[in-house]
Design an enzyme around this catalytic site. Structure first.
Site, mmCIF file in Angstrom:
data_model
loop_
_atom_site.group_PDB
_atom_site.id
_atom_site.type_symbol
_atom_site.label_atom_id
_atom_site.label_comp_id
_atom_site.label_asym_id
_atom_site.label_seq_id
_atom_site.Cartn_x
_atom_site.Cartn_y
_atom_site.Cartn_z
ATOM 1 N N ASN A 189 4.628 16.104 6.949
ATOM 2 C CA ASN A 189 4.960 14.687 7.074
ATOM 3 C C ASN A 189 6.437 14.537 6.722
ATOM 4 O OD1 ASN A 189 5.294 11.958 6.850
ATOM 5 N ND2 ASN A 189 3.615 11.616 5.386
ATOM 6 N N ARG A 206 2.515 14.472 11.121
ATOM 7 C CA ARG A 206 2.340 13.018 11.136
ATOM 8 C C ARG A 206 3.504 12.432 11.929
ATOM 9 N NH1 ARG A 206 4.381 8.713 6.976
ATOM 10 N NH2 ARG A 206 3.254 6.896 7.726
ATOM 11 N N HIS A 243 -0.754 3.177 9.345
ATOM 12 C CA HIS A 243 -1.757 3.738 8.421
ATOM 13 C C HIS A 243 -3.031 4.104 9.182
ATOM 14 C CE1 HIS A 243 0.101 1.063 5.050
ATOM 15 N NE2 HIS A 243 0.548 2.306 4.893
ATOM 16 N N HIS A 297 -6.203 -0.991 2.913
ATOM 17 C CA HIS A 297 -5.363 0.121 2.441
ATOM 18 C C HIS A 297 -4.230 -0.502 1.632
ATOM 19 C CE1 HIS A 297 -3.209 4.068 2.844
ATOM 20 N NE2 HIS A 297 -2.228 3.257 2.477
ATOM 21 N N ASN A 314 1.870 1.253 -1.867
ATOM 22 C CA ASN A 314 3.173 0.599 -1.895
ATOM 23 C C ASN A 314 3.372 -0.171 -0.586
ATOM 24 O OD1 ASN A 314 5.570 -0.091 -3.065
ATOM 25 N ND2 ASN A 314 6.640 1.613 -2.080
ATOM 26 N N ARG A 318 7.914 -5.158 0.790
ATOM 27 C CA ARG A 318 7.968 -5.849 2.096
ATOM 28 C C ARG A 318 7.337 -7.231 1.977
ATOM 29 N NH1 ARG A 318 5.392 -0.927 4.648
ATOM 30 N NH2 ARG A 318 7.091 0.553 4.947
ATOM 31 N N CYS A 323 2.622 -2.040 -8.793
ATOM 32 C CA CYS A 323 1.480 -2.894 -9.138
ATOM 33 C C CYS A 323 1.160 -2.830 -10.636
ATOM 34 C CB CYS A 323 0.283 -2.453 -8.302
ATOM 35 S SG CYS A 323 -1.217 -3.334 -8.681
ATOM 36 N N ARG A 324 1.325 -1.610 -11.211
ATOM 37 C CA ARG A 324 1.008 -1.462 -12.652
ATOM 38 C C ARG A 324 1.933 -2.325 -13.492
ATOM 39 N NH1 ARG A 324 0.745 4.896 -11.888
ATOM 40 N NH2 ARG A 324 2.363 4.219 -10.471
ATOM 41 N N GLU A 369 -5.259 11.218 4.315
ATOM 42 C CA GLU A 369 -4.599 11.217 5.617
ATOM 43 C C GLU A 369 -4.332 12.633 6.114
ATOM 44 O OE1 GLU A 369 -1.738 7.649 5.882
ATOM 45 O OE2 GLU A 369 -2.088 7.916 3.747
#
Ligand code: AMP
Length: 399
Positions: free
Chosen positions: A7, A92, A181, A208, A211, A241, A284-285, A385
Site C-alpha cells: 500500500n 492497493r 474504503h 468504518h 481517522n 476532513r 478521537c481519544r 483490508e
C-alpha cells in the site's frame, strides 16, 4: 501460498506478507518519510515476536521496497528464504474510476487505465502506480494485481452516485460519487453476512470509523450507497476532513479569507473535522478525554461526530427499507464504545437494542453488541483490508 500486499502512499509504504487462504500473517511493517530526510522502516515478524525499526536513506520507493525485501529474506529475522517464495503481489490502488469494478491483473492496458484515473486521485494514484512499476522492476515475471478502494461501490445505482450537477460534468469530467474504503466495507459486510447465517436477503450498514471514515449500505451483498464521494472529503465528519457541508461555504470562506485553491483544499482536508471543531487534536481519544474534562468544544465535536454518523445510518435504513445489522469497524469503530453508544442513541425506533454493558467492554475479534432480542444486530468487526487484497490477488492469479 504467500502474497505480498503493498500500500504505497506518496511518502509512505505499508506492507504485509500473508497467506490469503488462512489469513496467517508472516511479516508486516511500514516505511515512512520516503524521499524526506529521516526515513525509517518498521518491520515485524509476529511468529517470532520480533520487531525492528531501521533508519535508512530511502530517496525513492525503490530503496524502500528493496529494504522491505531484504528484511523479509533476512537469514536472522526474515520469514522466507528467497523472493521466489512470493507467489504474487497485491497492490492497493485508491481510484479505479468507472473502468475497474473488480480487482485486475496488471498489464500494459491496465497501467494505462490507472494513469488515466490519476486525475481523479492526484495525491494517491501516482504513488500506487509507482509501487506497481517498482515491483515489476524488482521482481520481474511476478504477477501484480491491483485492488481498488472504489471497486466495491461500483454496484451503486445511478440515483445514488449521480450529483445533481449539469449532466456533462458527469459525462465529460467523470464527476460522480465513487466511494472509498471499499475493501473494508466488502470485508466487514461479508463477515456480518456470515455471522447472520448467510440469509438469502440482508440489509447491512457498515460504519468504518477511523481517522478517515465512511458509511455504506450493503443490500444482499451489494453496495447500494456510500458516504464518500468523488473524493474522500464527502460524508461524515472525520479526523481532519469536514465531510458534508454547503458547497457555497467553500467559495465564501475562500473569498473572505483570500485563500488559494491549495490553501482551501488543506483547510477542508487537513484542518477541519474533529481537529477543526475541537481545536486541540484530530484524535478521537483526545476528543474523548477533552469531553470528560468538560471542554465545551470537545463535547460539541463528539455530539457532531455521532449526529452525522447517525444521520447516515437513518438514511441508509430508509434507502434499504430497513436494516438487519449495523457494523462498527476502524480504529474508532472497533475501540470506542462511547462513540458507538452515542451513534446508536435514539435508534430504538429502528429496532436497535444495544447491550450497554457488552458495548463498554473491550473484547477482541468479532463481537455482537446488541441484546439477543434486538431486531437489528449490532456488530464490532475488526477490518482487514490487507486480507481482502491478498484474497483477490490469490483468486486472480489462480484463475
Ligand atoms: P484508524 O485510521 O482506523 O487507524 O483509526 C484511528 C482513530 O482511531 C484515531 O482517531 C484514534 O483516536 C482512534 N482510536 C484508536 N483507539 C481508540 C480507543 N481506544 N478509543 C477511541 N478511539 C480510538
Amino acid at each position: 501460498m504467500k502474497i505480498l500486499v503493498i500500500n504505497c502512499g506518496s511518502s509512505s509504504l505499508k506492507y504485509q506478507l500473508l497467506n490469503p487462504q488462512t489469513g496467517e500473517l508472516f511479516a508486516k511493517g511500514l516505511c515512512e518519510r520516503i524521499g524526506i530526510e529521516g526515513s525509517k522502516m518498521e518491520y515485524e515478524n509476529p511468529a517470532k515476536d520480533f520487531e525492528i525499526t531501521l533508519e535508512h536513506a530511502m530517496p525513492t520507493h525503490k530503496e524502500a521496497l528493496n529494504l522491505v525485501i531484504s528484511a523479509i529474506v533476512n537469514p536472522e529475522y526474515g520469514v522466507i528464504k528467497s523472493v521466489e517464495e512470493i507467489d504474487a503481489i497485491g497492490h492497493r490502488v485508491v481510484h479505479g474510476g468507472e473502468e475497474f469494478a473488480t480487482s485486475v491483473l496488471v498489464d500494459d492496458a491496465v497501467m494505462g487505465g490507472l494513469e488515466a484515473n490519476s486525475e481523479l486521485a492526484p495525491l494517491h494514484n501516482p504513488a500506487n502506480i509507482l509501487g506497481i512499476k517498482t515491483m515489476q522492476e524488482l521482481m520481474p515475471g511476478k504477477a501484480n494485481v491491483a485492488v481498488f478502494d472504489t471497486a466495491f461501490h461500483q454496484t451503486m445505482p445511478a440515483e445514488a452516485y449521480m450529483y445533481a450537477l449539469p449532466y456533462e460534468d458527469y459525462t465529460e469530467l467523470k464527476v460522480r460519487k465513487y466511494g472509498f474504503h471499499g475493501t473494508s466495507h466488502k470485508f466487514v459486510s461479508g463477515v456480518a453476512q456470515e455471522l447472520l447465517g448467510n440469509p438469502a436477503e440482508s440489509k447491512i450498514i457498515v460504519c468504518h470509523l477511523g481517522n478517515g471514515g465512511s458509511i455504506s449500505a450493503v443490500k444482499n451483498g451489494k453496495c447500494i450507497d456510500t458516504s464518500m464521494g468523488l473524493t474522500p472529503l464527502q460524508g461524515i465528519m472525520m479526523g481532519t476532513r469536514c465531510g458534508d457541508i454547503d458547497p457555497a461555504a467553500v467559495l465564501f470562506i475562500k473569498n473572505k479569507r483570500g485563500l488559494s485553491d491549495k490553501e482551501m483544499d488543506a483547510r477542508l482536508n487537513k484542518q477541519s473535522g474533529i481537529l477543526g471543531v475541537f481545536g486541540k487534536s484530530s484524535d478521537c481519544r483526545d476528543m474523548e478525554i477533552g469531553a470528560v474534562e468538560g471542554d465545551a468544544r470537545a463535547l460539541l465535536a463528539e455530539e457532531m461526530f455521532a449526529y452525522k454518523i447517525r444521520g447516515y445510518v437513518g438514511n441508509y435504513a430508509a434507502q434499504m427499507g430497513g436494516v438487519d445489522a449495523i457494523c462498527f469497524t476502524g480504529g474508532i469503530g472497533e475501540n470506542s464504545g462511547k462513540v458507538r453508544a452515542m451513534v446508536l442513541k435514539g435508534l430504538e425506533f429502528l429496532g436497535v437494542d444495544l447491550d450497554e454493558e457488552l458495548n463498554s467492554k473491550r473484547q477482541k475479534g468479532n463481537v455482537v453488541l446488541s441484546k439477543p432480542e434486538s431486531k437489528v444486530t449490532v456488530f464490532k468487526i475488526p477490518t482487514n483490508e490487507e486480507l481482502v487484497i491478498a484474497r483477490d490477488t490469490y483468486e486472480i492469479v489462480n484463475k
